[in-house]
Design a protein around this motif. Structure first.
Motif, short mmCIF file in Angstrom:
data_model
loop_
_atom_site.label_atom_id
_atom_site.label_comp_id
_atom_site.label_asym_id
_atom_site.label_seq_id
_atom_site.Cartn_x
_atom_site.Cartn_y
_atom_site.Cartn_z
N ARG A 150 0.62 -1.18 -0.01
CA ARG A 150 0.10 0.03 0.07
C ARG A 150 1.16 1.34 0.01
O ARG A 150 0.62 2.29 -0.73
CB ARG A 150 -1.21 -0.11 1.13
N GLN A 151 1.88 1.24 0.74
CA GLN A 151 2.81 2.34 0.82
C GLN A 151 3.46 2.61 -0.41
O GLN A 151 3.50 3.74 -0.96
CB GLN A 151 3.80 1.89 1.93
N ARG A 152 3.87 1.55 -1.27
CA ARG A 152 4.47 1.78 -2.66
C ARG A 152 3.48 2.24 -3.52
O ARG A 152 3.88 3.09 -4.09
CB ARG A 152 5.08 0.38 -3.08
N ILE A 168 -5.91 9.48 -5.80
CA ILE A 168 -5.31 8.23 -4.99
C ILE A 168 -6.43 7.53 -4.44
O ILE A 168 -6.60 6.40 -4.54
CB ILE A 168 -4.14 8.76 -4.47
N ALA A 169 -7.14 8.56 -3.44
CA ALA A 169 -7.99 7.74 -2.70
C ALA A 169 -9.17 7.20 -3.49
O ALA A 169 -9.75 6.10 -3.17
CB ALA A 169 -8.83 8.99 -1.73
N GLU A 170 -9.54 7.58 -4.58
CA GLU A 170 -10.57 6.99 -5.48
C GLU A 170 -10.07 5.75 -6.07
O GLU A 170 -10.79 4.95 -6.30
CB GLU A 170 -11.07 8.03 -6.36
N THR A 171 -8.83 5.91 -6.38
CA THR A 171 -8.22 4.77 -7.37
C THR A 171 -7.93 3.55 -6.39
O THR A 171 -8.11 2.48 -6.66
CB THR A 171 -6.80 5.32 -7.80
N LEU A 172 -7.64 3.71 -5.18
CA LEU A 172 -7.26 2.71 -4.05
C LEU A 172 -8.35 2.33 -3.18
O LEU A 172 -8.34 1.38 -2.39
CB LEU A 172 -6.09 3.09 -3.33
N ARG A 173 -9.50 3.17 -3.36
CA ARG A 173 -10.79 2.85 -2.64
C ARG A 173 -10.46 2.82 -1.29
O ARG A 173 -10.81 2.20 -0.40
CB ARG A 173 -11.48 1.72 -2.95
N SER A 175 -9.90 6.07 2.14
CA SER A 175 -10.15 7.60 2.53
C SER A 175 -9.02 8.42 2.04
O SER A 175 -7.70 7.90 2.11
CB SER A 175 -10.54 7.91 4.00
N ARG A 176 -9.26 9.66 1.86
CA ARG A 176 -8.14 10.94 1.56
C ARG A 176 -7.19 10.78 2.93
O ARG A 176 -6.05 10.92 2.76
CB ARG A 176 -8.84 12.18 1.40
N GLY A 177 -7.66 10.49 4.27
CA GLY A 177 -6.87 10.42 5.21
C GLY A 177 -5.96 9.40 5.34
O GLY A 177 -4.78 9.49 5.63
N THR A 178 -6.58 8.28 4.62
CA THR A 178 -5.63 7.12 4.81
C THR A 178 -4.42 7.35 3.81
O THR A 178 -3.18 6.88 4.05
CB THR A 178 -6.52 6.02 4.40
N VAL A 179 -4.79 8.21 2.58
CA VAL A 179 -3.76 8.05 1.80
C VAL A 179 -2.73 9.19 2.16
O VAL A 179 -1.26 8.88 2.29
CB VAL A 179 -4.19 8.87 0.44
N LYS A 180 -3.01 10.18 2.95
CA LYS A 180 -2.11 11.32 3.56
C LYS A 180 -1.27 10.67 4.54
O LYS A 180 -0.04 10.90 4.46
CB LYS A 180 -2.98 12.28 4.06
N SER A 181 -1.77 9.63 5.55
CA SER A 181 -0.92 9.11 6.54
C SER A 181 -0.04 8.06 5.98
O SER A 181 1.18 8.00 6.27
CB SER A 181 -1.84 8.54 7.53
N THR A 182 -0.64 7.24 5.05
CA THR A 182 0.27 6.15 4.42
C THR A 182 1.30 6.82 3.48
O THR A 182 2.87 6.51 3.68
CB THR A 182 -0.34 5.46 3.39
N ALA A 183 1.31 8.02 3.06
CA ALA A 183 2.26 8.76 2.38
C ALA A 183 3.35 9.20 3.20
O ALA A 183 4.50 9.32 2.79
CB ALA A 183 1.64 9.80 1.40
N SER A 184 2.73 9.84 4.39
CA SER A 184 3.65 10.43 5.52
C SER A 184 4.47 9.26 5.91
O SER A 184 5.75 9.60 5.93
CB SER A 184 2.84 10.75 6.62
#
Length: 198
Positions: A150-152, A168-173, A175-184
């Motif tokens: 998921r991080q990659r 990214i959130a829509e592509t991976l299904r 939340s936007r918060g999950t994308v932000k925390s995963t990227a961080s």
């Protein structure tokens, strides 16, 4: 099969007898020494080889394979019983059964070989690709392999494909918060491994 048009009359009579169920097939050649006990294997070979090859051709539709089958059956007969064949009540029936069984085995092997699909080659990077990568690039690739799947995904979509967090959130299904925390978290791991080069 395309061999039927060139079959000799005795073999056609043999086939008709088998198909109609009218009794034992008619043989095109009487066995040598008939009435005087079993023939020697070399006499039996000269008398029955051709008709057995024709039988095998009808089964496998391939003359070289048919000849190999008959040769193998005679060789097995010799290895098992010697040259006199005194221990076999009906050598002709023995040979016919052996040819039929060997032909069925050849057909099974042929089907297995045709059905085999080789596995796809491993997705290993080409050697020249590794050589062309700079040392720093190889270090980045190694660091990316240390991330979770998921991080990659998030790092590649954000910094390579340049998608927004919402895309990214829509592509991976997720939340936007999950994308932000995963990227961080992913960037923290990469900076720890590579050092902050910004």
């Amino acid at each position: 099969m395309h061999f039927v048009g060139v079959l000799p009359a005795p073999l056609l009579r043999w086939l008709r007898a088998v198909v109609s169920g009218s009794g034992a097939p008619v043989r095109d050649t009487a066995g040598p020494g008939e009435g005087s006990g079993p023939p020697a294997i070399n006499e039996l070979y000269h008398a029955r080889r051709l008709s057995l090859v024709r039988l095998a051709v009808l089964m496998v539709d391939d003359l070289p394979t048919a000849e190999d089958i008959v040769q193998d059956v005679f060789a097995a007969l010799y290895r098992r019983h010697g040259s006199s064949l005194n221990t076999i009540a009906d050598p002709d029936a023995y040979l016919t059964s052996g040819v039929l069984n060997a032909a069925r085995s050849a057909l099974r092997r042929r089907r297995t070989a045709r059905a085999y699909v080789p596995p796809p080659p491993d997705a290993a990077p080409a050697a020249e690709d590794q050589v062309l990568l700079a040392v720093e690039d190889r270090q980045v690739m190694d660091a990316l392999r240390g991330l979770t799947a998921r991080q990659r995904q998030v790092v590649v979509l954000r910094y390579w494909s340049e998608l927004s967090e919402q895309e990214i959130a829509e592509t991976l299904r997720v939340s936007r918060g999950t994308v932000k925390s995963t990227a961080s978290r992913a960037l923290t791991i990469l900076r720890d491994q590579l050092g902050d080069r910004r």
